[in-house]
Structures are given as C-alpha cells and as structure tokens.
Design a protein around this motif. Structure first.
Motif, PDB file in Angstrom:
ATOM      1  N   ALA A  74       0.840  -1.209   0.000  1.00 36.66           N
ATOM      2  CA  ALA A  74       0.000   0.000   0.000  1.00 36.66           C
ATOM      3  C   ALA A  74       0.868   1.251   0.000  1.00 36.66           C
ATOM      4  O   ALA A  74       0.574   2.229  -0.706  1.00 36.66           O
ATOM      5  CB  ALA A  74      -0.929  -0.007   1.215  1.00 36.66           C
ATOM      6  N   ALA A  75       1.947   1.229   0.768  1.00 32.71           N
ATOM      7  CA  ALA A  75       2.868   2.373   0.802  1.00 32.71           C
ATOM      8  C   ALA A  75       3.517   2.576  -0.559  1.00 32.71           C
ATOM      9  O   ALA A  75       3.629   3.713  -1.038  1.00 32.71           O
ATOM     10  CB  ALA A  75       3.931   2.146   1.872  1.00 32.71           C
ATOM     11  N   GLN A  76       3.919   1.480  -1.193  1.00 30.94           N
ATOM     12  CA  GLN A  76       4.586   1.573  -2.496  1.00 30.94           C
ATOM     13  C   GLN A  76       3.695   2.260  -3.529  1.00 30.94           C
ATOM     14  O   GLN A  76       4.166   3.074  -4.319  1.00 30.94           O
ATOM     15  CB  GLN A  76       4.985   0.180  -2.983  1.00 30.94           C
ATOM     16  N   LYS A  77       2.406   1.965  -3.504  1.00 25.09           N
ATOM     17  CA  LYS A  77       1.473   2.600  -4.448  1.00 25.09           C
ATOM     18  C   LYS A  77       1.409   4.108  -4.223  1.00 25.09           C
ATOM     19  O   LYS A  77       1.390   4.889  -5.172  1.00 25.09           O
ATOM     20  CB  LYS A  77       0.091   1.981  -4.310  1.00 25.09           C
ATOM     21  N   GLY A 100      12.584   1.545  -2.540  1.00 22.03           N
ATOM     22  CA  GLY A 100      12.857   0.864  -1.282  1.00 22.03           C
ATOM     23  C   GLY A 100      11.782  -0.162  -0.944  1.00 22.03           C
ATOM     24  O   GLY A 100      12.078  -1.236  -0.410  1.00 22.03           O
ATOM     25  N   CYS A 101      10.541   0.159  -1.265  1.00 30.15           N
ATOM     26  CA  CYS A 101       9.448  -0.794  -1.029  1.00 30.15           C
ATOM     27  C   CYS A 101       9.608  -2.022  -1.923  1.00 30.15           C
ATOM     28  O   CYS A 101       9.391  -3.153  -1.474  1.00 30.15           O
ATOM     29  CB  CYS A 101       8.102  -0.133  -1.290  1.00 30.15           C
ATOM     30  N   ALA A 102       9.985  -1.810  -3.173  1.00 29.38           N
ATOM     31  CA  ALA A 102      10.216  -2.945  -4.069  1.00 29.38           C
ATOM     32  C   ALA A 102      11.335  -3.823  -3.501  1.00 29.38           C
ATOM     33  O   ALA A 102      11.230  -5.057  -3.478  1.00 29.38           O
ATOM     34  CB  ALA A 102      10.559  -2.455  -5.477  1.00 29.38           C
ATOM     35  N   GLN A 105      10.290  -5.940  -0.603  1.00 29.13           N
ATOM     36  CA  GLN A 105       9.458  -7.065  -1.011  1.00 29.13           C
ATOM     37  C   GLN A 105      10.239  -8.078  -1.856  1.00 29.13           C
ATOM     38  O   GLN A 105       9.650  -8.954  -2.472  1.00 29.13           O
ATOM     39  CB  GLN A 105       8.242  -6.560  -1.795  1.00 29.13           C
ATOM     40  N   LYS A 106      11.568  -7.905  -1.866  1.00 25.78           N
ATOM     41  CA  LYS A 106      12.482  -8.782  -2.610  1.00 25.78           C
ATOM     42  C   LYS A 106      12.237  -8.755  -4.121  1.00 25.78           C
ATOM     43  O   LYS A 106      12.526  -9.712  -4.831  1.00 25.78           O
ATOM     44  CB  LYS A 106      12.426 -10.209  -2.062  1.00 25.78           C
ATOM     45  N   GLN A 107      11.730  -7.638  -4.597  1.00 26.80           N
ATOM     46  CA  GLN A 107      11.557  -7.410  -6.031  1.00 26.80           C
ATOM     47  C   GLN A 107      12.800  -6.646  -6.505  1.00 26.80           C
ATOM     48  O   GLN A 107      12.748  -5.472  -6.848  1.00 26.80           O
ATOM     49  CB  GLN A 107      10.277  -6.613  -6.292  1.00 26.80           C
ATOM     50  N   TYR A 108      13.926  -7.349  -6.478  1.00 33.22           N
ATOM     51  CA  TYR A 108      15.220  -6.693  -6.656  1.00 33.22           C
ATOM     52  C   TYR A 108      15.396  -6.077  -8.041  1.00 33.22           C
ATOM     53  O   TYR A 108      15.948  -4.982  -8.157  1.00 33.22           O
ATOM     54  CB  TYR A 108      16.351  -7.667  -6.347  1.00 33.22           C
ATOM     55  N   ALA A 109      14.955  -6.766  -9.085  1.00 34.14           N
ATOM     56  CA  ALA A 109      15.104  -6.211 -10.438  1.00 34.14           C
ATOM     57  C   ALA A 109      14.293  -4.921 -10.576  1.00 34.14           C
ATOM     58  O   ALA A 109      14.768  -3.928 -11.143  1.00 34.14           O
ATOM     59  CB  ALA A 109      14.683  -7.236 -11.488  1.00 34.14           C
ATOM     60  N   GLU A 110      13.073  -4.928 -10.051  1.00 41.55           N
ATOM     61  CA  GLU A 110      12.234  -3.727 -10.092  1.00 41.55           C
ATOM     62  C   GLU A 110      12.859  -2.609  -9.263  1.00 41.55           C
ATOM     63  O   GLU A 110      12.876  -1.450  -9.673  1.00 41.55           O
ATOM     64  CB  GLU A 110      10.829  -4.047  -9.585  1.00 41.55           C
ATOM     65  N   ALA A 111      13.381  -2.952  -8.094  1.00 44.20           N
ATOM     66  CA  ALA A 111      14.033  -1.949  -7.246  1.00 44.20           C
ATOM     67  C   ALA A 111      15.221  -1.336  -7.973  1.00 44.20           C
ATOM     68  O   ALA A 111      15.390  -0.109  -7.972  1.00 44.20           O
ATOM     69  CB  ALA A 111      14.473  -2.576  -5.923  1.00 44.20           C
ATOM     70  N   ALA A 112      16.040  -2.167  -8.607  1.00 49.73           N
ATOM     71  CA  ALA A 112      17.207  -1.661  -9.340  1.00 49.73           C
ATOM     72  C   ALA A 112      16.778  -0.705 -10.447  1.00 49.73           C
ATOM     73  O   ALA A 112      17.387   0.356 -10.644  1.00 49.73           O
ATOM     74  CB  ALA A 112      18.013  -2.826  -9.911  1.00 49.73           C
TER      75      ALA A 112
END
Length: 195
Positions: A74-77, A100-102, A105-112
């Motif tokens: 919810a925070a990420q949105k 940081g939220c990605a 949530q271990k969504q490392y590719a999206e975070a990068a």
C-alpha cells in the motif's frame, strides 16, 4: 496545535481552508506520535480532497506511516503516485521510497530499475548517490552482476565492484555450486548502500 486543528475541522466543515487544516492536523498528529490518528486524517483528506494541491504530499506522508506499519504494498502505491506527479517537489524522494518498497518485497530487479531511474529523472537530486548504490545492491541481489559492478565500482567501496565482478565471473564460468552471494561481497554491498 493538533487540538486547534481538530476543532477547526469539526466546526468548519465547509470552509475553503478545511484541506489545509486537515493537512496540518495530520502532520501534527504524526509528529506527536499519534500515528493511527494521523493515518485516519490522511485517509480522510485523500477521500475528500484528492484533487487538492496537497494531496500528493498527504499520500507520501500516509505512505510513510503505512510502511512503518508493515503495509509495504500500500505504501509503495502511494510513493509511486508521488513519484509520478511532475508538480511534486519531493518526487525524487517518493521515487526513492517506492524503490525501497520494491527492495523490501524482494523485487530486486524492479528496485534496481527504479533506483536507476532516479538519476535519469532527477539529475540534481540529493538522493542520486544513495540511489546509485542502492541500485547496485539491488542489481546484485537480482543476479545482474554487470550492472552491480557498474554501480558499485563508482561508489565509496570500489572493492565491492571487484568482489561482485569476481563472483559474476565465477557464475558465468559455471563455478557457482549454488552457494549464494559471496559473503564478503554482501557485506560491502550492504555498507555501500548505507547513507
């Protein structure tokens, strides 16, 4: 101050200054550690005044409270909405928090990808160095060692880039043996990503 704002919001429901008073009430509650009340006020603000110029900032503030409460998605949105608002002065910060939220949530590719876009979208951002290192750390955990090397070799820990490069060569040579990330590399990556 919170009591005055609360009184104003209950007694002057039709006043054109109501959005400002709700915003100030939410901030006052947040800053006096009345987090759940602040969440309610921010949610009320967004429900009633979504088109108001303060709505993006209210959303980001609400995102911070939700994130602290473990509601990462919810925070990420909300952070994404803040990052997308071209008129929001802190859009770079919102993008950093979205990334940081990605990561959380271990969504490392999206975070990068999100961290990397900060420098492109906001070249003068005070968060550029932090985002660059976080992009390297995220790339490392996503298994994109080339990108991790590129990002981390430029930071304060150039040895991190060398360790990541060595690990990437091991993996491409088939010498992985499923051991996971290099422990020394992880330590350097973690230190490199700290502000």
């Amino acid at each position: 101050a919170a009591a005055s704002y609360k009184k104003f919001t209950t007694e002057h429901g039709d006043d054109p200054l109501l959005p400002d008073a709700l915003y100030a009430l939410g901030v006052a509650l947040d800053e006096t550690d009345k987090k759940s009340e602040a969440v309610s006020v921010y949610q009320d603000f967004l429900a009633k005044f979504a088109a108001n110029s303060l709505a993006t900032d209210v959303g980001v503030r609400l995102g911070e409270l939700l994130l602290a409460d473990g509601k990462i998605s919810a925070a990420q949105k909300l952070f994404a909405q803040g990052a997308a608002d071209k008129n929001y002065d802190a859009a770079d910060y919102a993008l950093l928090r979205q990334a940081g939220c990605a990561y959380d949530q271990k969504q490392y590719a999206e975070a990068a990808k999100l961290y990397s876009s900060l420098e492109e979208r906001f070249p003068k951002s005070q968060y550029s160095a932090t985002a660059q290192l976080a992009a390297g750390k995220s790339s490392y955990f996503a298994g994109d060692y080339q990108e991790a090397v590129a990002r981390l070799a430029l930071g304060d820990e150039p040895l991190a880039g060398e360790i990541v490069r060595d690990r990437a060569q091991q993996r491409s040579a088939g010498d992985e043996r499923r051991r996971g990330p290099h422990p020394e590399g992880l330590g350097l990556v973690a230190r490199a990503a700290l502000p």
